[in-house]
Design a protein around this motif. Structure first.
Motif, short mmCIF file in Angstrom:
data_model
loop_
_atom_site.label_atom_id
_atom_site.label_comp_id
_atom_site.label_asym_id
_atom_site.label_seq_id
_atom_site.Cartn_x
_atom_site.Cartn_y
_atom_site.Cartn_z
N MET A 161 -3.59 -2.11 -8.70
CA MET A 161 -3.20 -3.08 -7.46
C MET A 161 -4.45 -3.95 -7.48
O MET A 161 -5.58 -3.46 -7.71
CB MET A 161 -3.60 -2.15 -6.10
N PHE B 121 -3.11 10.57 -8.31
CA PHE B 121 -3.68 9.93 -9.55
C PHE B 121 -2.60 9.66 -10.62
O PHE B 121 -2.59 8.60 -11.28
CB PHE B 121 -4.65 10.74 -10.17
N ARG C 206 -1.41 6.34 -9.21
CA ARG C 206 -2.29 5.17 -9.32
C ARG C 206 -2.62 4.86 -10.89
O ARG C 206 -2.99 3.69 -10.94
CB ARG C 206 -3.74 5.62 -8.72
N LYS C 207 -2.33 5.74 -11.81
CA LYS C 207 -2.58 5.34 -13.31
C LYS C 207 -1.30 4.56 -13.57
O LYS C 207 -1.63 3.65 -14.51
CB LYS C 207 -2.67 6.66 -13.94
N ASN D 216 1.58 2.59 -3.81
CA ASN D 216 0.73 3.56 -4.75
C ASN D 216 -0.31 4.52 -3.87
O ASN D 216 -1.21 4.98 -4.40
CB ASN D 216 -0.40 2.55 -5.57
N ILE E 245 -1.51 4.57 -1.04
CA ILE E 245 -2.74 4.20 -0.12
C ILE E 245 -2.28 4.73 1.02
O ILE E 245 -3.35 5.22 2.18
CB ILE E 245 -3.12 2.81 -0.32
N PHE F 270 -6.32 -7.05 -5.39
CA PHE F 270 -6.68 -7.48 -3.67
C PHE F 270 -6.94 -9.19 -3.97
O PHE F 270 -7.11 -9.76 -4.85
CB PHE F 270 -7.61 -6.54 -3.21
N LYS G 14 0.82 -1.24 -0.19
CA LYS G 14 0.22 0.10 -0.26
C LYS G 14 0.68 1.11 -0.08
O LYS G 14 0.36 2.18 -0.42
CB LYS G 14 -0.89 -0.05 1.11
#
Ligand SMILES: Nc1ncnc2c1ncn2[C@@H]1O[C@H](COP(=O)(O)OP(=O)(O)OP(=O)(O)O)[C@@H](O)[C@H]1O
Ligand SMILES: [Mg+2]
Lengths: 266, 282
Positions: free
Chosen positions: B90, B82, B85-86, B58, B60, B92, B55
């Motif tokens: 991820m 962003f 994250r682009k 990225n 989080i 889960f 985490k």
């Protein structure tokens, strides 16, 4: 047991109704409800019922499904019709002791049964023929003028679509928890109402706990996929209105007019 | 090769809901670099801090001290959220809890909708992603009717539609049966090999880790081992001491060696083990 519910289900197909713009289907459903409730006589209900029959014919949804959608409301219909038959005043047809049945009571009851049945069967058609996504998109689009009043339209439709997505998952989970509690000796079928209500607690609590942890994980996954609210969002499927949608709307309006006319004339 | 994720002297501790410090470092003095195109597996027993590490990559979570640079962007800076994250997707563990939409293709489109990709382009990318994970025929299905492995592949499609350069997978096969696990592992391998996507795979399955280019073992919030699978797994005694297994063939080699046979604990594949046993028996 929980899997038998058909209200709110989507039956994919390729009929005229399936291909209609969901926004129009919602408006037409509202018009249909108006037909049922503006009618004051049994004959006044006929245009509405005729309209519903026409829609079912067009949708190619099997008749048996319509009956199935009515099954859950049978107890409600029975209960209210019993009350109405015995307690409405009017021309007395039959009297046994203090119980009496009136002509008006029977008429009113028949009308009420027809109205409720048509209401459920007709509005079920909306969800039978529209995918949940198209429905939530349609709601978002229809409510979009409210955005100006700062009403959270996008959030509402997102919540609806997530709820729809998780209904089957949570139903499955409920079944699992019920089996698990039964295996531990929980008794959910016998006893009075209070007893059975109490037996629900050990099902609801784990269900809530798991729903919350699912929600946390989902929120995390959404964040990872760059979710940032409705602003600047594009859509994979954009709603388009076509000629057929306007024709459908016109037909629905004509039927509503017919209902009003029939009531006025009779 | 170029470093895409740089973790520099990172400490991390969780806060409770009142922003109070919980007082224990979940991660301690982590220094790691992930290179472009690598396939990295992260191992460690429950609670060792693997998910926390993932985490951090990225944004989080952000480090309590130290710096995490993802593609050169500092994860502590909200403005980079962003962009990071682009580039880093991820996946889960629980496939049910990461699918948002009621139709497969709509779910794959979710990320693209969020970043405002135009409809035509979106259609193309969704179809491409679904074909890549071999789920194109299921594009109009409801996710809850798919098998676990299929759901997980849809989740992966949702990530690759966004054309990330790196995918972090947190125990993506933990809830799957052997068949679903195979499907997902094949997909991951294909993404790394054919698309050149950097993979960071957190797993409890040693056989899966053995397929990586590099294994990082986390214990008690610190990096304990970091190296090629053969080298990491050859430390059988050390791994066992922190509650981890080694692939079965390596374990076999270890036992043989303990009995005084000339076996080699660098062996992690069945073929190599077979060759060696064959020679021993001759
Ligand atoms: N939200 C949180 N708040 C407080 N403590 C947490 C939180 N999440 C994890 N922890 C703690 O941090 C430590 C590391 O957790 P983490 O989830 O990173 O472990 P993990 O290696 O992923 O374990 P697993 O193999 O079980 O997934 C654990 O001791 C855990 O209890
Ligand atoms: Mg974890």
């Amino acid at each position: 047991m929980l899997k038998d519910i058909t209200i709110g289900q989507f039956f994919p197909g390729n009929s005229v109704l399936h291909r209609m713009d969901a926004r129009f289907k919602i408006i037409i459903t509202a018009l249909f409800i108006a037909m049922l409730f503006s009618a004051n006589t049994i004959i006044g209900l006929l245009p509405g019922i005729l309209f519903m029959a026409l829609c079912y014919a067009l949708s190619k949804i099997p008749f048996r499904l319509m009956l199935k959608s009515l099954k859950p409301i049978i107890p409600i219909i029975l209960f209210t019709s019993l009350l109405n038959i015995f307690f409405l005043d009017g021309v007395v047809l039959l009297r046994v002791g203090f119980v009496r049945i009136t002509y008006d009571g029977i008429l009113f009851t028949v009308m009420m049964i027809l109205r409720i049945a048509a209401l459920i069967a007709g509005s079920s058609l909306l969800t039978y023929t529209s995918s949940p996504i198209s429905l939530t998109d349609a709601v978002e689009s229809l409510l979009s003028p409210l955005k100006k009043l700062r009403f959270p339209v996008h959030e509402l439709s997102m919540m609806m679509s997530i709820a729809l997505r998780f209904i089957p998952t949570l139903i499955e989970e409920t079944d699992k928890i019920m089996s698990a509690q039964k295996a531990r000796g929980a008794d959910m079928e016998s006893g009075g109402l209070l007893h059975r209500a109490k037996a629900l607690v050990p099902i609801l609590i784990p269900l809530f706990v798991s729903a919350f942890s699912r929600a946390m994980e989902l929120a995390l996954a959404m964040e990872c996929r760059c979710y940032q609210g409705g602003e600047g969002r594009t859509r994979l499927k954009v709603l388009h209105s076509k000629g057929a949608d306007y024709i459908g709307l016109t037909i629905a309006m004509l039927f509503l007019d017919a209902t009003v006319l029939v009531d006025l004339l009779l | 090769m170029e470093n895409i994720i740089e973790i520099k002297d990172v400490n991390f501790r969780y806060h409770n809901s009142d922003e109070e410090d919980l007082g224990v470092n979940v991660l301690e003095h982590i220094n790691l670099n992930i290179k472009k195109g690598e396939f990295v597996a992260i191992l460690g027993h429950n609670g060792s801090g693997k998910s926390t590490l993932a985490k951090l990559c990225n944004a989080i979570l952000t480090p309590s001290s130290g710096v995490v640079l993802s593609y050169g962007f500092d994860t502590s800076d909200e403005q980079n959220l962003f962009d990071i994250r682009k580039k880093i997707g991820m996946v889960f563990q629980n496939p049910d809890n990461q699918l948002v939409a009621t139709v497969v293709e709509e779910d794959v489109a979710f990320g693209l909708e969020n970043i405002g990709v135009p409809t035509d382009e979106m259609r193309k990318r969704v179809d491409e992603a679904l074909r890549a994970v071999d789920m194109y025929e299921y594009r109009e299905h409801a996710p809850h009717k798919l098998s676990g492995g299929q759901k997980q592949r849809v989740a992966i499609a949702g990530i690759i539609a966004m054309k990330p350069e790196c995918i972090v997978l947190d125990e993506p096969t933990a809830m799957l049966d052997p068949r679903g696990r195979n499907e997902v592992m094949n997909t991951i391998r294909m993404l790394n090999r054919d698309y050149g996507i950097t993979i960071v795979l957190i797993t409890h399955y040693m056989e899966e880790a053995a397929e990586a280019d590099r294994i990082i073992v986390i214990d008690g919030g610190a990096v304990m081992l970091d190296g090629k699978p053969e080298d990491v797994f050859s430390q059988v005694a050390l791994l066992k001491s922190v509650g981890l297994d080694v692939p079965q063939v390596t374990d076999l080699m270890y036992c043989l060696k303990e009995q005084g046979f000339p076996a080699d604990t660098h062996i992690i594949s069945e073929e190599a083990a077979f060759d060696l046993l064959y020679r021993l028996l001759l």
